[in-house]
Design a protein around this motif. Structure first.
Motif, PDB file in Angstrom:
ATOM      1  N   UNK A   1       0.485  -1.340  -0.053  1.00 49.12           N
ATOM      2  CA  UNK A   1       0.114   0.078  -0.701  1.00 49.12           C
ATOM      3  C   UNK A   1       1.020   1.263  -0.015  1.00 49.12           C
ATOM      4  N   UNK A   2       2.267   1.244   0.937  1.00 46.33           N
ATOM      5  CA  UNK A   2       2.738   2.551   1.096  1.00 46.33           C
ATOM      6  C   UNK A   2       4.276   2.481  -0.090  1.00 46.33           C
ATOM      7  N   UNK A   3       4.434   1.134   0.010  1.00 45.33           N
ATOM      8  CA  UNK A   3       5.676   0.522   0.013  1.00 45.33           C
ATOM      9  C   UNK A   3       7.061   1.355   0.391  1.00 45.33           C
ATOM     10  N   UNK A   4       6.976   0.857   2.259  1.00 48.69           N
ATOM     11  CA  UNK A   4       7.645   1.100   3.167  1.00 48.69           C
ATOM     12  C   UNK A   4       8.610  -0.002   3.539  1.00 48.69           C
ATOM     13  N   UNK A   5       9.508  -0.118   3.528  1.00 47.04           N
ATOM     14  CA  UNK A   5       9.955  -1.149   4.184  1.00 47.04           C
ATOM     15  C   UNK A   5       9.414  -1.315   5.701  1.00 47.04           C
ATOM     16  N   UNK A   6       9.214  -2.625   5.845  1.00 46.34           N
ATOM     17  CA  UNK A   6       8.593  -3.369   6.734  1.00 46.34           C
ATOM     18  C   UNK A   6       9.141  -4.771   7.170  1.00 46.34           C
ATOM     19  N   UNK A   7       9.362  -5.280   8.343  1.00 45.56           N
ATOM     20  CA  UNK A   7       9.301  -6.208   8.672  1.00 45.56           C
ATOM     21  C   UNK A   7       9.408  -6.300  10.220  1.00 45.56           C
ATOM     22  N   UNK A   8       8.586  -7.959  10.276  1.00 44.92           N
ATOM     23  CA  UNK A   8       8.579  -8.748  11.587  1.00 44.92           C
ATOM     24  C   UNK A   8       9.959  -8.991  12.693  1.00 44.92           C
ATOM     25  N   UNK A   9       9.968  -8.591  13.264  1.00 39.35           N
ATOM     26  CA  UNK A   9      11.152  -8.303  14.350  1.00 39.35           C
ATOM     27  C   UNK A   9      11.682 -10.340  14.935  1.00 39.35           C
ATOM     28  N   UNK A  10      12.663 -10.940  14.561  1.00 40.43           N
ATOM     29  CA  UNK A  10      12.762 -11.795  16.111  1.00 40.43           C
ATOM     30  C   UNK A  10      12.969 -11.686  17.457  1.00 40.43           C
ATOM     31  N   UNK A  11      12.410 -12.191  17.815  1.00 40.24           N
ATOM     32  CA  UNK A  11      12.850 -12.382  19.317  1.00 40.24           C
ATOM     33  C   UNK A  11      14.165 -11.997  19.785  1.00 40.24           C
ATOM     34  N   UNK A  12      14.962 -11.211  20.921  1.00 46.05           N
ATOM     35  CA  UNK A  12      15.600 -10.694  21.040  1.00 46.05           C
ATOM     36  C   UNK A  12      17.103 -10.753  20.067  1.00 46.05           C
ATOM     37  N   UNK A  13      15.860  -9.537  18.901  1.00 42.61           N
ATOM     38  CA  UNK A  13      16.168  -9.287  17.354  1.00 42.61           C
ATOM     39  C   UNK A  13      17.119  -7.519  18.166  1.00 42.61           C
ATOM     40  N   UNK A  14      18.046  -6.809  17.249  1.00 39.65           N
ATOM     41  CA  UNK A  14      18.383  -5.707  17.813  1.00 39.65           C
ATOM     42  C   UNK A  14      19.334  -5.430  16.808  1.00 39.65           C
ATOM     43  N   UNK A  15      18.488  -3.917  15.900  1.00 38.91           N
ATOM     44  CA  UNK A  15      18.338  -3.119  15.104  1.00 38.91           C
ATOM     45  C   UNK A  15      19.693  -1.725  15.816  1.00 38.91           C
ATOM     46  N   UNK A  16      19.944  -1.617  14.464  1.00 34.80           N
ATOM     47  CA  UNK A  16      21.107   0.274  15.099  1.00 34.80           C
ATOM     48  C   UNK A  16      20.397   0.859  13.780  1.00 34.80           C
ATOM     49  N   UNK A  17      19.431   2.153  14.403  1.00 31.48           N
ATOM     50  CA  UNK A  17      18.530   2.665  13.779  1.00 31.48           C
ATOM     51  C   UNK A  17      19.240   3.804  13.367  1.00 31.48           C
TER      52      UNK A  17
END
Length: 454
Positions: A435-451
């Motif tokens: 619908x929006x063309x945005x990046x989207x994801x379902x994170x995993x348990x204990x997954x870390x992301x650097x924003x």
């Protein structure tokens, strides 16, 4: 800015997300896991982070899957503030003390009946732990900017859903992340719609109903139909309901039906001390909901409040049609079990499931057509009618979630889809991309992301 997901990944429970920003360690929500045994057992594991290292907790709302593990933080050395709205703080006092009491009661029951693998059985936490937690609750107004030092700013905004429920916006140095919390519906009977338009670089959105739409049929009319046909055969209507939000929404729906003379003048019973206390919060926080003082009083006058265990047991001896609302909402415990064990065996009665039922709960088994349920150590046959009314849910459906996202005011760097069963979370992820063309994801348990900006 870093973000680690310690819960609500591929499940609707256990919301816990750690945000590390400018040397601050902020935990957004601290809920209990519910549903399947593998999830519930996480509650007994050592915390996956050092509670003593946290600077603050930012609590979106009071439901136990978001707040229920707060006493565990105290037991593990947390000494900081828990920031939340005034209504959420009031509800936490009710919910956390009740949850701790139930934990203690279950441990005593298991020890008394030798139904434990551990000698002696221990509660997950105690009422003392819950009391210590309450002293850490700090109230913040919705819309107010909270300065946490080092140029870290936090703002709570209305999310609908239940009293005090908020989205949480964290900002530092031009970077920002927005947590939706549990979002309410745009057309909720009781709550105002969620606030929209909060711009953020990254967004964490719930997806409880990410794969479905609320039915177009009138939920109140459907409830009226169920009550009329059950009363006509001399039966009792049992409604498992969460003490906060769902019970009050049901009371208002029943009040509307009675006002319209659309159902017989049968007793409406609220068999839940916790829900009774939560109903009083609607009097103290009129700014948080749509109901007029006259409607709130009318709901209270209509309803018979059952507080004591003896009063609850006496309901099993009644021989006339009535509606009983009791916890818990997914039939995982509480007084509804005693009513279901008795009334569920008779075909003249009806069990009404009025909202989402997480996998692994008795409510989900009922929804799937179970003919027996294990309660109090034995299997009890279920012969009553089982009806579902999804239109009474206080959760945003897929269309509501997409509307909230579409009104953010800018395209985020990425959307993280949490707080949903795998199918629901992935369905919303796909809709966001298409619908929006945005990046989207379902994170995993204990997954870390650097924003960081791309």
């Amino acid at each position: 800015m870093h973000m680690t997901f310690y819960g609500a990944t591929n499940t609707v429970t256990g919301s816990r997300t750690l945000v590390e920003v400018a040397g601050k360690r902020l935990l957004v929500d601290c809920g209990l896991f519910q549903g399947f045994k593998a999830l519930r057992e996480r509650n007994w594991d050592a915390l996956p982070f050092d509670a003593r290292s946290l600077d603050a907790v930012l609590l979106t709302h009071a439901h136990i899957d978001h707040s229920g593990a707060l006493p565990l933080l105290m037991r593990n050395g947390f000494t900081g503030p828990v920031w939340t709205t005034a209504a959420s703080a009031d509800l936490c006092e009710i919910l956390l003390m009740d949850t701790a009491h139930l934990q203690e009661e279950e441990a005593r029951y298991r020890n008394r009946h030798k139904a434990t693998r551990h000698e002696p059985a221990q509660p997950l936490y105690t009422t003392h732990d819950a009391e210590r937690c309450l002293s850490h609750l700090k109230r913040v107004s919705q819309g107010e900017v909270l300065e946490l030092g080092d140029d870290v700013r936090v703002r709570f905004t209305r999310a609908g859903h239940i009293l005090g429920a908020s989205s949480v916006h964290i900002e530092h140095g031009g970077k920002s992340v927005l947590f939706s919390g549990d979002l309410g519906r745009d057309d909720d009977l009781v709550m105002y719609p969620p606030e929209t338009g909060q711009k953020a670089g990254w967004v964490v959105v719930e997806s409880t109903y990410g794969d479905r739409q609320h039915p177009a049929t009138d939920a109140i009319d459907k409830l009226g139909d169920i009550i009329r046909r059950t009363a006509a055969r001399g039966g009792v209507v049992l409604i498992p309901a969460f003490a906060v939000g769902r019970s009050q929404g049901l009371m208002y729906a029943l009040y509307r039906l009675k006002q319209a003379r659309a159902i017989p003048d049968l007793p409406i019973v609220l068999d839940s001390p916790m829900a009774i206390s939560a109903t009083e919060a609607y009097v103290r926080h009129p700014e948080d909901h749509r109901l007029t003082p006259e409607e709130v009083q009318g709901m209270r006058d209509m309803t018979r409040f059952v507080r004591t265990v003896d009063e609850s047991k006496a309901l099993l001896r009644q021989r006339y049609p009535m509606v009983i609302i009791a916890g818990s909402g997914m039939v995982t415990g509480g007084r509804i079990l005693h009513h279901l064990a008795y009334y569920g065996q008779h075909s003249r009665n009806t069990v009404v499931l009025s909202g989402f039922q997480a996998g692994g709960t008795r409510g989900a088994s009922l929804a799937a057509g179970a003919t027996s349920l294990k309660m109090f150590g034995e299997y009890v046959p279920i012969r009553s009618e089982v009806a579902q009314i999804e239109g009474l849910s206080a959760h945003a459906d897929q269309a509501d979630l997409l509307h909230w996202l579409g009104a953010l005011g800018q395209e985020p760097e990425q959307v993280f889809v949490t707080h949903g069963e795998p199918q629901a979370a992935d369905a919303l992820r796909l809709q966001i991309k298409e619908k929006f063309g945005w990046k989207a994801r379902v994170p995993d348990y204990r997954e870390t992301f650097k924003l960081q900006e791309t």
